[in-house]
Motif scaffolding. Structure first.
Motif, short mmCIF file in Angstrom:
data_model
loop_
_atom_site.label_atom_id
_atom_site.label_comp_id
_atom_site.label_asym_id
_atom_site.label_seq_id
_atom_site.Cartn_x
_atom_site.Cartn_y
_atom_site.Cartn_z
N ILE A 172 0.84 -1.20 0.00
CA ILE A 172 0.00 0.00 0.00
C ILE A 172 0.87 1.25 0.00
O ILE A 172 0.60 2.23 -0.71
N ALA A 173 1.95 1.23 0.77
CA ALA A 173 2.85 2.38 0.81
C ALA A 173 3.47 2.63 -0.56
O ALA A 173 3.56 3.78 -1.02
N ALA A 174 3.86 1.56 -1.24
CA ALA A 174 4.48 1.70 -2.56
C ALA A 174 3.48 2.21 -3.61
O ALA A 174 3.87 2.88 -4.57
N ALA A 175 2.20 1.88 -3.42
CA ALA A 175 1.16 2.29 -4.38
C ALA A 175 0.53 3.64 -4.04
O ALA A 175 -0.37 4.09 -4.73
N SER A 176 1.02 4.29 -2.99
CA SER A 176 0.43 5.56 -2.56
C SER A 176 0.80 6.70 -3.51
O SER A 176 1.79 6.62 -4.26
N HIS A 177 0.01 7.76 -3.44
CA HIS A 177 0.24 8.94 -4.28
C HIS A 177 0.07 10.20 -3.44
O HIS A 177 -0.41 10.14 -2.30
N THR A 178 0.41 11.31 -4.04
CA THR A 178 0.16 12.60 -3.40
C THR A 178 -1.33 12.73 -3.10
O THR A 178 -2.16 12.45 -3.96
N GLY A 179 -1.67 13.14 -1.91
CA GLY A 179 -3.07 13.23 -1.48
C GLY A 179 -3.47 12.12 -0.54
O GLY A 179 -4.45 12.22 0.17
N ASP A 180 -2.67 11.04 -0.53
CA ASP A 180 -2.92 9.94 0.41
C ASP A 180 -2.26 10.27 1.75
O ASP A 180 -1.18 10.86 1.79
N VAL A 181 -2.91 9.87 2.84
CA VAL A 181 -2.35 10.05 4.18
C VAL A 181 -2.23 8.69 4.84
O VAL A 181 -3.18 7.92 4.86
N ILE A 182 -1.06 8.41 5.35
CA ILE A 182 -0.82 7.17 6.08
C ILE A 182 -0.45 7.52 7.51
O ILE A 182 0.46 8.31 7.75
N VAL A 183 -1.20 6.96 8.45
CA VAL A 183 -0.96 7.20 9.87
C VAL A 183 -0.31 5.94 10.45
O VAL A 183 -0.89 4.86 10.40
N VAL A 184 0.88 6.09 10.99
CA VAL A 184 1.62 4.96 11.54
C VAL A 184 1.62 5.08 13.06
O VAL A 184 2.06 6.09 13.62
N ILE A 185 1.12 4.05 13.73
CA ILE A 185 0.99 4.07 15.20
C ILE A 185 1.99 3.10 15.80
O ILE A 185 1.99 1.91 15.50
N SER A 186 2.88 3.63 16.65
CA SER A 186 3.88 2.78 17.29
C SER A 186 4.34 3.45 18.57
O SER A 186 4.77 4.59 18.55
N TYR A 187 4.25 2.72 19.70
CA TYR A 187 4.66 3.32 20.96
C TYR A 187 6.17 3.60 20.99
O TYR A 187 6.60 4.70 21.29
N THR A 188 6.98 2.62 20.63
CA THR A 188 8.43 2.81 20.72
C THR A 188 8.99 3.61 19.55
O THR A 188 9.97 4.33 19.70
N GLY A 189 8.37 3.47 18.38
CA GLY A 189 8.91 4.11 17.19
C GLY A 189 10.21 3.47 16.71
O GLY A 189 10.92 4.03 15.88
N ARG A 190 10.50 2.28 17.22
CA ARG A 190 11.77 1.61 16.89
C ARG A 190 11.57 0.33 16.07
O ARG A 190 12.53 -0.40 15.83
N THR A 191 10.35 0.06 15.66
CA THR A 191 10.09 -1.16 14.88
C THR A 191 10.59 -0.95 13.45
O THR A 191 10.07 -0.10 12.72
N ARG A 192 11.58 -1.73 13.08
CA ARG A 192 12.25 -1.52 11.80
C ARG A 192 11.29 -1.56 10.60
O ARG A 192 11.37 -0.74 9.69
N ASP A 193 10.37 -2.54 10.62
CA ASP A 193 9.44 -2.67 9.49
C ASP A 193 8.60 -1.41 9.30
O ASP A 193 8.38 -0.96 8.16
N LEU A 194 8.11 -0.83 10.39
CA LEU A 194 7.27 0.36 10.28
C LEU A 194 8.07 1.56 9.80
O LEU A 194 7.56 2.39 9.04
N VAL A 195 9.31 1.68 10.23
CA VAL A 195 10.15 2.78 9.76
C VAL A 195 10.38 2.66 8.26
O VAL A 195 10.28 3.65 7.51
N GLU A 196 10.66 1.45 7.80
CA GLU A 196 10.88 1.23 6.37
C GLU A 196 9.62 1.51 5.56
O GLU A 196 9.67 2.12 4.49
N VAL A 197 8.47 1.08 6.07
CA VAL A 197 7.19 1.32 5.38
C VAL A 197 6.91 2.82 5.29
O VAL A 197 6.47 3.32 4.25
#
Length: 286
Positions: A172-197
């Motif tokens: 989904i991140a790769a298929a996103s375009h300008t105008g799309d909003v992605i909200v990423v929720i993570s308490y630590t903010g250290r999860t590698r997969d979420l940072v890469e996404v």
């Protein structure tokens, strides 16, 4: 962070203190009310340090000395419910761990209430209100907040999704375009997969909002963030208070978007609500 909130300042800097000063911090954070009533000699004895160490500790927190420190500590307590570090212990009974968990959640909500930046809220509400579509990403214990957000935001006549699968998030991140909003929720903010996404989404043109710890790897790659900086032992116990904070912030954002739509949008929300009436038994009379 408000300057008057001495307890929050101490807690945020504990890891930066030397060993002796950390002992002083531990005694104060364990029971701030008791610390207010201690003489400098009593506090030094409780922390097994010298009185000059206590004075040095006080000056590190921009106070003129121990008497001034105690005044600011009292003001901090008067300003709201302090988040006292009271971890669940292996020998706690039901009364103890119930009180600790609920008390910590109340304190965490109160601290977020006092520390949240309304300008940040307005800015994030702007992003969400103007979105072409919104996706909520989370993993593990943060996932319920993402699905709660989907349940609230689909009502705004927008394509909305919630995903806790890394491969789906990446596509989904790769298929996103300008105008799309992605909200990423993570308490630590250290999860590698979420940072890469989040990085992939930014590169695709999406606007990425993080509900996460300020200064974390995730925060550094987001377009904007709502910081959630609360102490919680996620190495041993599952996140508790942070999950409630995430859901509370989702409620705040959903309310902000609702108000931004104006009164003309309320009949639409009412129609959705009324559609559920046939699915429920009527309330009992008397």
């Amino acid at each position: 962070m408000a300057m008057h909130d001495l307890i929050a300042r101490i807690r945020s800097r504990v890891d930066d203190l030397n060993r002796s000063e950390r002992k002083v911090a531990d005694v104060i954070l364990q029971d701030p009310n008791a610390a207010i009533g201690m003489s400098i000699a009593t506090l030094a004895q409780a922390a097994t340090v010298s009185e000059p160490t206590v004075n040095r500790f006080c000056r590190n927190f921009e106070t003129k000395g121990y008497p001034d420190f105690k005044i600011q500590l009292a003001q901090s307590l008067a300003g709201g419910t302090p988040y006292v570090s009271r971890s669940v212990e292996s020998d706690d009974d039901a009364a103890a761990y119930t009180d600790k968990i609920i008390g910590a959640t109340i304190a965490a909500l109160d601290e977020i209430r006092r520390g949240v930046d309304p300008k940040r809220i307005e800015r994030v509400v702007d992003h969400l209100s103007q979105a072409r579509q919104i996706h909520f990403f989370a993993l593990g214990a943060s996932a319920p907040a993402a699905f709660d957000a989907q349940n609230k935001f689909f009502r705004f006549n927008l394509p909305v999704g919630a995903y806790n699968d890394v491969l789906m998030q990446r596509m989904i991140a790769a298929a996103s375009h300008t105008g799309d909003v992605i909200v990423v929720i993570s308490y630590t903010g250290r999860t590698r997969d979420l940072v890469e996404v989040a990085q992939v989404a930014r590169e695709s043109g999406a606007l990425v909002i993080g509900i996460t710890r300020d200064g974390s790897p995730l925060a550094s790659v987001c377009t904007d963030i709502l910081p959630v900086d609360l102490p919680e032992d996620t190495e041993v116990y599952m996140p508790m208070s942070s999950r409630m904070i995430h859901m509370a912030l989702i409620d705040v954002l959903a309310t902000g978007v609702t108000l931004r739509r104006g009164e003309s949008f309320l009949p639409h929300l009412r129609t959705i609500k009324e559609s559920l009436r046939p699915t429920k038994f009527p309330p009992k009379e008397g």
